[in-house]
Design a protein around this motif. Structure first.
Motif, PDB file in Angstrom:
ATOM      1  N   VAL A  72      14.693  40.510 -15.182  1.00  0.00           N
ATOM      2  CA  VAL A  72      13.369  40.032 -14.788  1.00  0.00           C
ATOM      3  C   VAL A  72      12.477  41.255 -14.628  1.00  0.00           C
ATOM      4  N   ASN A  73      11.383  41.269 -15.371  1.00  0.00           N
ATOM      5  CA  ASN A  73      10.406  42.352 -15.286  1.00  0.00           C
ATOM      6  C   ASN A  73       9.208  41.835 -14.484  1.00  0.00           C
ATOM      7  N   PHE A  74       9.102  42.279 -13.240  1.00  0.00           N
ATOM      8  CA  PHE A  74       8.021  41.833 -12.375  1.00  0.00           C
ATOM      9  C   PHE A  74       6.722  42.577 -12.656  1.00  0.00           C
ATOM     10  N   ASP A  75       6.746  43.479 -13.622  1.00  0.00           N
ATOM     11  CA  ASP A  75       5.536  44.187 -14.033  1.00  0.00           C
ATOM     12  C   ASP A  75       4.917  43.484 -15.244  1.00  0.00           C
ATOM     13  N   ASP A  76       4.966  42.182 -15.228  1.00  0.00           N
ATOM     14  CA  ASP A  76       4.461  41.310 -16.288  1.00  0.00           C
ATOM     15  C   ASP A  76       3.287  40.532 -15.695  1.00  0.00           C
ATOM     16  N   GLU A  77       2.155  40.585 -16.347  1.00  0.00           N
ATOM     17  CA  GLU A  77       0.956  39.930 -15.782  1.00  0.00           C
ATOM     18  C   GLU A  77       1.152  38.437 -15.558  1.00  0.00           C
ATOM     19  N   ARG A  78       2.051  37.833 -16.306  1.00  0.00           N
ATOM     20  CA  ARG A  78       2.308  36.404 -16.114  1.00  0.00           C
ATOM     21  C   ARG A  78       3.033  36.125 -14.800  1.00  0.00           C
ATOM     22  N   LEU A  79       3.623  37.149 -14.211  1.00  0.00           N
ATOM     23  CA  LEU A  79       4.310  36.997 -12.926  1.00  0.00           C
ATOM     24  C   LEU A  79       3.506  37.604 -11.773  1.00  0.00           C
ATOM     25  N   ALA A  80       2.303  38.052 -12.061  1.00  0.00           N
ATOM     26  CA  ALA A  80       1.492  38.744 -11.049  1.00  0.00           C
ATOM     27  C   ALA A  80       1.136  37.867  -9.853  1.00  0.00           C
ATOM     28  N   SER A  81       1.108  36.576 -10.032  1.00  0.00           N
ATOM     29  CA  SER A  81       0.720  35.689  -8.925  1.00  0.00           C
ATOM     30  C   SER A  81       1.912  35.256  -8.070  1.00  0.00           C
ATOM     31  N   LEU A  82       3.114  35.755  -8.379  1.00  0.00           N
ATOM     32  CA  LEU A  82       4.281  35.360  -7.600  1.00  0.00           C
ATOM     33  C   LEU A  82       4.140  35.802  -6.146  1.00  0.00           C
ATOM     34  N   ARG A  83       4.589  34.922  -5.274  1.00  0.00           N
ATOM     35  CA  ARG A  83       4.610  35.217  -3.842  1.00  0.00           C
ATOM     36  C   ARG A  83       6.056  35.155  -3.365  1.00  0.00           C
ATOM     37  N   THR A  84       6.264  35.556  -2.144  1.00  0.00           N
ATOM     38  CA  THR A  84       7.619  35.562  -1.576  1.00  0.00           C
ATOM     39  C   THR A  84       8.317  34.226  -1.773  1.00  0.00           C
ATOM     40  N   GLU A  85       7.610  33.156  -1.513  1.00  0.00           N
ATOM     41  CA  GLU A  85       8.221  31.828  -1.610  1.00  0.00           C
ATOM     42  C   GLU A  85       8.555  31.424  -3.053  1.00  0.00           C
ATOM     43  N   ASP A  86       8.034  32.143  -4.035  1.00  0.00           N
ATOM     44  CA  ASP A  86       8.335  31.853  -5.435  1.00  0.00           C
ATOM     45  C   ASP A  86       9.626  32.519  -5.916  1.00  0.00           C
ATOM     46  N   LEU A  87      10.139  33.451  -5.149  1.00  0.00           N
ATOM     47  CA  LEU A  87      11.321  34.192  -5.591  1.00  0.00           C
ATOM     48  C   LEU A  87      12.547  33.302  -5.749  1.00  0.00           C
ATOM     49  N   GLN A  88      12.638  32.255  -4.957  1.00  0.00           N
ATOM     50  CA  GLN A  88      13.759  31.320  -5.129  1.00  0.00           C
ATOM     51  C   GLN A  88      13.648  30.606  -6.476  1.00  0.00           C
ATOM     52  N   ARG A  89      12.431  30.324  -6.920  1.00  0.00           N
ATOM     53  CA  ARG A  89      12.238  29.713  -8.242  1.00  0.00           C
ATOM     54  C   ARG A  89      12.673  30.685  -9.346  1.00  0.00           C
ATOM     55  N   VAL A  90      12.397  31.964  -9.151  1.00  0.00           N
ATOM     56  CA  VAL A  90      12.839  32.975 -10.110  1.00  0.00           C
ATOM     57  C   VAL A  90      14.363  32.981 -10.168  1.00  0.00           C
ATOM     58  N   GLU A  91      14.992  32.953  -9.002  1.00  0.00           N
ATOM     59  CA  GLU A  91      16.455  32.920  -8.945  1.00  0.00           C
ATOM     60  C   GLU A  91      17.007  31.715  -9.693  1.00  0.00           C
ATOM     61  N   LYS A  92      16.444  30.551  -9.472  1.00  0.00           N
ATOM     62  CA  LYS A  92      16.918  29.335 -10.142  1.00  0.00           C
ATOM     63  C   LYS A  92      16.707  29.423 -11.658  1.00  0.00           C
ATOM     64  N   ALA A  93      15.575  29.991 -12.074  1.00  0.00           N
ATOM     65  CA  ALA A  93      15.313  30.137 -13.506  1.00  0.00           C
ATOM     66  C   ALA A  93      16.331  31.075 -14.146  1.00  0.00           C
ATOM     67  N   VAL A  94      16.607  32.190 -13.490  1.00  0.00           N
ATOM     68  CA  VAL A  94      17.597  33.142 -14.019  1.00  0.00           C
ATOM     69  C   VAL A  94      18.968  32.478 -14.100  1.00  0.00           C
ATOM     70  N   GLU A  95      19.362  31.782 -13.046  1.00  0.00           N
ATOM     71  CA  GLU A  95      20.678  31.154 -13.037  1.00  0.00           C
ATOM     72  C   GLU A  95      20.793  30.024 -14.057  1.00  0.00           C
ATOM     73  N   SER A  96      19.679  29.375 -14.374  1.00  0.00           N
ATOM     74  CA  SER A  96      19.742  28.326 -15.394  1.00  0.00           C
ATOM     75  C   SER A  96      19.834  28.922 -16.803  1.00  0.00           C
ATOM     76  N   LEU A  97      19.244  30.093 -17.009  1.00  0.00           N
ATOM     77  CA  LEU A  97      19.280  30.738 -18.325  1.00  0.00           C
ATOM     78  C   LEU A  97      20.574  31.515 -18.554  1.00  0.00           C
ATOM     79  N   TRP A  98      21.085  32.154 -17.510  1.00  0.00           N
ATOM     80  CA  TRP A  98      22.293  32.976 -17.606  1.00  0.00           C
ATOM     81  C   TRP A  98      23.231  32.611 -16.453  1.00  0.00           C
ATOM     82  N   PRO A  99      23.831  31.422 -16.507  1.00  0.00           N
ATOM     83  CA  PRO A  99      24.573  30.886 -15.362  1.00  0.00           C
ATOM     84  C   PRO A  99      25.777  31.702 -14.915  1.00  0.00           C
TER      85      PRO A  99
END
Length: 166
Positions: A72-99
């Motif tokens: 996950v590259n957090f230096d991506d403008e598409r992820l610039a609006s992420l907040r602390t509460e969004d990090l769990q969504r990032v975790e779920k997305a990563v785990e769904s792509l690379w379980p």
């Protein structure tokens, strides 16, 4: 804000970009490679820090190139609006792509407030983590407070004279 499907697509796009990078043989070997390889065998969070443009991400990708890892590259403008509460969504997305992948590279994760707690939780859950970021943000009070005793710091500088000659 990104919906879950868009978030997954960003991560897939980042993976394509990562694979399009020059192969490992095209990089100049860094003196810190050995330290990072050794640190990967321990359960500590590997924190690669250094000045901007010193090659932190390249070092991580070089060392991880021969094994499966989530990215996950957090230096991506598409992820610039992420907040602390969004990090769990990032975790779920990563785990769904690379379980089955327990090794994660979180590039410039300090761009999201509260990243230390997120990384700490992932480490407690058994993930093997490599985190990159610039000194000014990673050497904050929060790093010392939340990750004390749980991380191995690898400091990267611009090329040494020997690396420059290579």
């Amino acid at each position: 804000m990104l919906n879950d499907e868009d978030l997954r697509q960003v991560l897939l796009d980042q993976r394509v970009e990562l694979k399009a990078s020059p192969p490992a043989g095209k990089w100049v070997p860094r003196t810190q490679e050995k330290a990072l390889r050794e640190a990967l065998r321990r359960p500590l969070i590997k924190v690669i820090m250094g000045v901007r443009r010193s090659g932190k991400s390249v070092l991580a990708r070089l060392v991880l190139a021969d094994q499966p890892f989530a990215y996950v590259n957090f230096d991506d403008e598409r992820l610039a609006s992420l907040r602390t509460e969004d990090l769990q969504r990032v975790e779920k997305a990563v785990e769904s792509l690379w379980p089955s992948t327990r090794l994660w590279l979180l590039d410039e994760v300090q761009n999201v407030d509260g990243w230390e707690l997120f990384v700490n939780r992932l480490q407690r859950a058994g993930h093997n983590l490599v985190v990159t970021g610039s000194n000014s943000k990673l050497l904050s009070r929060e790093l010392a407070t939340h990750l004390t005793g749980r991380y191995a710091a690898i400091e990267l500088f611009p090329f040494s004279f020997r690396e420059f000659l290579a």
